[in-house]
Design a protein around this motif. Sequence first.
Motif, mmCIF file in Angstrom:
data_model
loop_
_atom_site.group_PDB
_atom_site.id
_atom_site.type_symbol
_atom_site.label_atom_id
_atom_site.label_comp_id
_atom_site.label_asym_id
_atom_site.label_seq_id
_atom_site.Cartn_x
_atom_site.Cartn_y
_atom_site.Cartn_z
ATOM 1 N N ASP B 7 0.835 -1.216 0.000
ATOM 2 C CA ASP B 7 0.000 0.000 0.000
ATOM 3 C C ASP B 7 0.866 1.261 0.000
ATOM 4 O O ASP B 7 0.581 2.233 -0.704
ATOM 5 C CB ASP B 7 -0.909 0.017 1.234
ATOM 6 N N LEU B 8 1.941 1.200 0.780
ATOM 7 C CA LEU B 8 2.836 2.362 0.881
ATOM 8 C C LEU B 8 3.490 2.655 -0.467
ATOM 9 O O LEU B 8 3.568 3.795 -0.916
ATOM 10 C CB LEU B 8 3.916 2.054 1.937
ATOM 11 N N ILE B 9 3.940 1.566 -1.071
ATOM 12 C CA ILE B 9 4.596 1.732 -2.384
ATOM 13 C C ILE B 9 3.600 2.310 -3.383
ATOM 14 O O ILE B 9 3.925 3.203 -4.176
ATOM 15 C CB ILE B 9 5.169 0.383 -2.874
ATOM 16 N N SER B 10 2.377 1.804 -3.347
ATOM 17 C CA SER B 10 1.351 2.302 -4.289
ATOM 18 C C SER B 10 1.095 3.789 -4.074
ATOM 19 O O SER B 10 1.010 4.576 -5.035
ATOM 20 C CB SER B 10 0.033 1.538 -4.095
ATOM 21 N N PHE B 14 1.921 6.756 -6.652
ATOM 22 C CA PHE B 14 0.854 7.642 -7.121
ATOM 23 C C PHE B 14 1.255 9.102 -6.933
ATOM 24 O O PHE B 14 1.079 9.932 -7.832
ATOM 25 C CB PHE B 14 -0.449 7.321 -6.359
ATOM 26 N N ILE B 15 1.814 9.409 -5.764
ATOM 27 C CA ILE B 15 2.236 10.801 -5.486
ATOM 28 C C ILE B 15 3.318 11.226 -6.474
ATOM 29 O O ILE B 15 3.293 12.328 -7.025
ATOM 30 C CB ILE B 15 2.738 10.944 -4.024
ATOM 31 N N SER B 21 3.565 14.586 -13.338
ATOM 32 C CA SER B 21 2.602 15.077 -14.334
ATOM 33 C C SER B 21 2.451 16.587 -14.297
ATOM 34 O O SER B 21 2.308 17.225 -15.333
ATOM 35 C CB SER B 21 1.225 14.449 -14.101
ATOM 36 N N ILE B 22 2.458 17.130 -13.068
ATOM 37 C CA ILE B 22 2.193 18.574 -12.992
ATOM 38 C C ILE B 22 3.478 19.410 -13.105
ATOM 39 O O ILE B 22 3.422 20.628 -13.234
ATOM 40 C CB ILE B 22 1.412 18.967 -11.714
#
Lengths: 207, 169
Positions: B7-10, B14-15, B21-22
């Motif tokens: 979960d942490l890796i995901s 994602f972050i 992207s921005i």
Amino acid sequence: MNLDEWRLVFVSVCIVIILVACAPLVMALSPRREEAFMTLALLGENGNADQYFSDDDSRIEVGEVVNWVIYLHNLMGEVQYVAVRLKILNSSMLAPNTISYNPSPAPIIYEVRHVLTDNEIWMHTISWSIDAIITSTHVNKIGIELLSVNNRTVETSILAENGENFRIIIELWVYNEKLNNFQFGWSYDDEIYCAWNQIWFNIILPV
Amino acid sequence: MNKLNKDLISILSFIGLVIFSILPIFNIAQCESNLERTQSAIDEADSALGFAYLSLLKAERKGGDISELVELLNTAIDDYSEAKKALDLGEYEEAINLAEKVIKTSNEVLKTDISVIVIAKHLGEVEYRNQIYLSSGVVCFTILLYFVGWRLFKSYYLRNMKVSKTGRS
């Protein structure tokens, strides 16, 4: 000569001396006004009104460097801040209008500014060349895509039939103190005057 | 524990993806901001040149010697032209530096013009005063010359006339 005649001579000499003594004061209070104007010319590479192109041939090749001299003489009676603007047109585009005093609506490809003192002559050399053209066999038109003036490259999109009858125009813009900006031409005695020049040329198609 | 790590890796991935992207958007915004800043500096330099010229014109009309100031202003104009060239080439820092130099030089011209006007006004007043004194002096001397000179000439003339009449008689 009798005494009355001598008196007349004395009075005349004294009047002349008084007038001569007062003349500088009168001139200082009311300075003479002369017509004020500016002269603009486009000269060949030697600063004369010839040799605008090599071998006096106005057909130029892509990459061929052409050297001209902009000549300006300030006879406005005082210091002037001027801008000379170069534009490239074909035969159908509007040139400057000397009746309505409107400049050509074509975009500026090069501008040079200078401050000239009264009676100063200023000459500025421009070296320009066509760096890239676009051809369209369908309608037989040749367009100038890239143009360099004094090492500054500008993109253009001017087309002409068979690459003929292009022209470079120079316009004289003078800083107007009432407008706080440049205006095409100058004002004198509530009238507007303008000055501009043009030289036609053709492009030789690359083989 | 494995599920927690996953979960942490995901979440971290994602972050990271969002940041990645921005980031280009920030870059574009930064570039646009640089362009606007540079254009603004060049516009300010353009205005400064105009004001400096008007000040020169005023100094000249007051009788000041502006030849050195014209040279200075022309160097500022050359710098302005280089600033615009740098802007076209995307060299924003160079363009801003040149624009600031133009503004500084134009302000120098403005300050010097004021003192030129003061000196010219003073010299102009002195010259005008001298001209009045000289003209008045010559006029007064001429009037005096007429009265005194005429009297002397008249008595000399009449004396001569008397002598020649006495001689004849």
